[in-house]
Motif scaffolding. Structure first.
Motif, PDB file in Angstrom:
ATOM      1  N   GLY A 126      -1.710  -5.332 -11.516  1.00  0.00           N
ATOM      2  CA  GLY A 126      -2.213  -6.254 -10.495  1.00  0.00           C
ATOM      3  C   GLY A 126      -1.145  -7.151  -9.906  1.00  0.00           C
ATOM      4  N   TYR A 127       0.099  -7.017 -10.400  1.00  0.00           N
ATOM      5  CA  TYR A 127       1.177  -7.892  -9.928  1.00  0.00           C
ATOM      6  C   TYR A 127       2.409  -7.076  -9.533  1.00  0.00           C
ATOM      7  N   PRO A 128       2.328  -6.277  -8.482  1.00  0.00           N
ATOM      8  CA  PRO A 128       3.458  -5.432  -8.084  1.00  0.00           C
ATOM      9  C   PRO A 128       4.559  -6.226  -7.379  1.00  0.00           C
ATOM     10  N   GLN A 129       5.716  -5.598  -7.294  1.00  0.00           N
ATOM     11  CA  GLN A 129       6.820  -6.146  -6.511  1.00  0.00           C
ATOM     12  C   GLN A 129       6.991  -5.259  -5.288  1.00  0.00           C
ATOM     13  N   LEU A 130       6.889  -5.839  -4.119  1.00  0.00           N
ATOM     14  CA  LEU A 130       6.987  -5.061  -2.887  1.00  0.00           C
ATOM     15  C   LEU A 130       8.440  -4.949  -2.440  1.00  0.00           C
ATOM     16  N   SER A 131       8.714  -3.926  -1.694  1.00  0.00           N
ATOM     17  CA  SER A 131      10.036  -3.809  -1.078  1.00  0.00           C
ATOM     18  C   SER A 131       9.983  -4.507   0.276  1.00  0.00           C
ATOM     19  N   ARG A 132      11.140  -4.926   0.755  1.00  0.00           N
ATOM     20  CA  ARG A 132      11.180  -5.586   2.068  1.00  0.00           C
ATOM     21  C   ARG A 132      10.721  -4.617   3.149  1.00  0.00           C
ATOM     22  N   GLU A 133      11.106  -3.370   2.997  1.00  0.00           N
ATOM     23  CA  GLU A 133      10.736  -2.380   4.005  1.00  0.00           C
ATOM     24  C   GLU A 133       9.219  -2.191   4.064  1.00  0.00           C
ATOM     25  N   TYR A 134       8.601  -2.145   2.891  1.00  0.00           N
ATOM     26  CA  TYR A 134       7.152  -1.959   2.840  1.00  0.00           C
ATOM     27  C   TYR A 134       6.442  -3.139   3.482  1.00  0.00           C
ATOM     28  N   VAL A 184      11.291 -18.351   5.352  1.00  0.00           N
ATOM     29  CA  VAL A 184      10.785 -16.987   5.511  1.00  0.00           C
ATOM     30  C   VAL A 184      11.251 -16.380   6.832  1.00  0.00           C
ATOM     31  N   ALA A 185      11.245 -17.199   7.879  1.00  0.00           N
ATOM     32  CA  ALA A 185      11.653 -16.718   9.201  1.00  0.00           C
ATOM     33  C   ALA A 185      13.119 -16.284   9.233  1.00  0.00           C
ATOM     34  N   LYS A 186      13.906 -16.759   8.281  1.00  0.00           N
ATOM     35  CA  LYS A 186      15.328 -16.425   8.245  1.00  0.00           C
ATOM     36  C   LYS A 186      15.619 -15.171   7.417  1.00  0.00           C
ATOM     37  N   ARG A 187      14.614 -14.631   6.763  1.00  0.00           N
ATOM     38  CA  ARG A 187      14.835 -13.431   5.959  1.00  0.00           C
ATOM     39  C   ARG A 187      15.114 -12.225   6.863  1.00  0.00           C
ATOM     40  N   PRO A 188      16.007 -11.359   6.432  1.00  0.00           N
ATOM     41  CA  PRO A 188      16.343 -10.179   7.256  1.00  0.00           C
ATOM     42  C   PRO A 188      15.111  -9.331   7.578  1.00  0.00           C
ATOM     43  N   GLY A 189      14.885  -9.095   8.852  1.00  0.00           N
ATOM     44  CA  GLY A 189      13.791  -8.243   9.293  1.00  0.00           C
ATOM     45  C   GLY A 189      12.449  -8.929   9.435  1.00  0.00           C
ATOM     46  N   TRP A 190      12.361 -10.170   8.999  1.00  0.00           N
ATOM     47  CA  TRP A 190      11.070 -10.858   9.031  1.00  0.00           C
ATOM     48  C   TRP A 190      10.778 -11.554  10.367  1.00  0.00           C
ATOM     49  N   GLN A 191      11.808 -11.720  11.179  1.00  0.00           N
ATOM     50  CA  GLN A 191      11.609 -12.441  12.441  1.00  0.00           C
ATOM     51  C   GLN A 191      10.574 -11.793  13.343  1.00  0.00           C
ATOM     52  N   ASP A 239       6.896 -15.109  -5.633  1.00  0.00           N
ATOM     53  CA  ASP A 239       8.295 -15.528  -5.663  1.00  0.00           C
ATOM     54  C   ASP A 239       9.050 -14.832  -4.541  1.00  0.00           C
ATOM     55  N   SER A 240      10.280 -15.283  -4.324  1.00  0.00           N
ATOM     56  CA  SER A 240      11.056 -14.752  -3.206  1.00  0.00           C
ATOM     57  C   SER A 240      11.574 -13.341  -3.448  1.00  0.00           C
ATOM     58  N   GLN A 241      11.327 -12.807  -4.669  1.00  0.00           N
ATOM     59  CA  GLN A 241      11.648 -11.400  -4.934  1.00  0.00           C
ATOM     60  C   GLN A 241      10.483 -10.488  -4.548  1.00  0.00           C
ATOM     61  N   LEU A 242       9.499 -11.045  -3.886  1.00  0.00           N
ATOM     62  CA  LEU A 242       8.345 -10.337  -3.333  1.00  0.00           C
ATOM     63  C   LEU A 242       7.363  -9.829  -4.387  1.00  0.00           C
ATOM     64  N   HIS A 243       7.283 -10.509  -5.517  1.00  0.00           N
ATOM     65  CA  HIS A 243       6.195 -10.229  -6.447  1.00  0.00           C
ATOM     66  C   HIS A 243       4.923 -10.803  -5.829  1.00  0.00           C
TER      67      HIS A 243
END
Length: 302
Positions: free
Chosen positions: A222-230, A254-261, A188-192
């Protein structure tokens, strides 16, 4: 379907710890006679060629149709959206209603989770129930297909299907050999995401890929939620989106997410849009999931 609810459904079916029904102790089917299937809920006696099957699992619905037992299915749960001709109803595998199920007069009920004690409730009224939980490894998936073939009178068709699945997956893996790649699989978009310990992670493992979530997990089953920074720091070679339906995620969003470019996968075309259902079910379409991974690996290694 709302993302949060869908994520719960994915995790619920993919993390069940109960053992899958094995086929080693199953008694061979005799024409016109009942058969015994060793499922997760024990030895289950099923009438010869049941004609009114209720499936409360999207994966098992797919399997029943793939082995030629589709005409025997009179009702399927609300998430059984494949194949198109599946008799989808409002029945729920997550909040099963015994009375509603009984209303279809089933001579066999197939499910992947014993929510709210539904197995015992149905057994009380003498309805055979096969509990075939979410697979934890590939052999589990093949065993469950074998079980359903035995239970429905389609033993040969089930064997043909599992043989074909094995062959297709092996061919895909062999063709995708290349450099070692890292990846991120998005639920999901919450990075699970998933780790290599999960069934999904094991499919990626066939290709020798490194899962960036493995080092991040902290007792998340087995199903962690990652941080954007990680995630940005990990900069995976490939990003697989399994939330294209539930959250409308694409390579463009995805390309529009902050820091993902700046991610290599984003800049290099390494964001792969998966079919959510194919990526979360352990049935006949597993080779399609493997093919999507293999194609992406080949392209990235070229």
């Amino acid at each position: 379907m709302r993302p949060v609810r869908a994520l719960g459904a994915v995790i619920a079916v993919m993390t069940l710890a109960a053992g899958c029904g094995g086929s080693d102790d199953d008694k061979p089917a005799d024409a016109g006679k009942a058969v015994t299937v060793q499922a997760a809920n024990g030895a289950v006696t099923v009438p010869a060629t049941p004609k009114r099957i209720v499936s409360l699992s999207p994966t098992h619905t797919e399997t029943l149709f793939a082995i030629g037992a589709g005409k025997q299915v009179v009702a399927a749960d609300e998430y059984s959206n494949h194949p198109a001709q599946a008799p989808k109803t409002k029945l729920s595998g997550f909040k099963p209603n015994a009375e509603a199920i009984i209303g279809y007069k089933p001579d066999l009920v197939v499910l992947s989770d014993d929510m709210d004690g539904i197995v015992k409730s149905l057994q009380k009224v003498k309805i055979p129930v096969l509990l075939e939980p979410a697979a934890t490894k590939l052999d589990d998936a093949y065993d469950e297909i074998t079980d359903l073939g035995l239970a429905t009178g389609h033993v040969a068709e089930a064997k043909k299907l599992t043989d074909d699945m094995r062959t297709r997956i092996q061919q895909t893996v062999a063709a995708a050999k290349g450099k070692k790649l890292s990846y991120y699989h998005e639920l999901d978009s919450q990075l699970h995401t998933v780790t290599s310990k999960t069934f999904i992670g094991q499919v990626y493992g066939l290709f020798g890929m490194e899962n960036i979530a493995d080092k991040a997990e902290k007792a998340a089953g087995g199903y962690p939620q990652l941080s954007r920074e990680y995630l940005v720091k990990s900069d995976p070679d490939l990003i697989f989106l399994a939330d294209t339906k539930i959250a409308s995620q694409t390579a463009a969003t995805v390309a529009k997410r902050p820091g993902w470019q700046g991610l290599g996968a984003v800049k290099g075309g390494g964001v792969i849009e998966l079919d959510d259902d194919v990526a979360s079910r352990w049935g006949p379409r597993l080779p399609e999931f493997a093919k999507a991974i293999g194609d992406a690996a080949q392209k990235a290694s070229a």
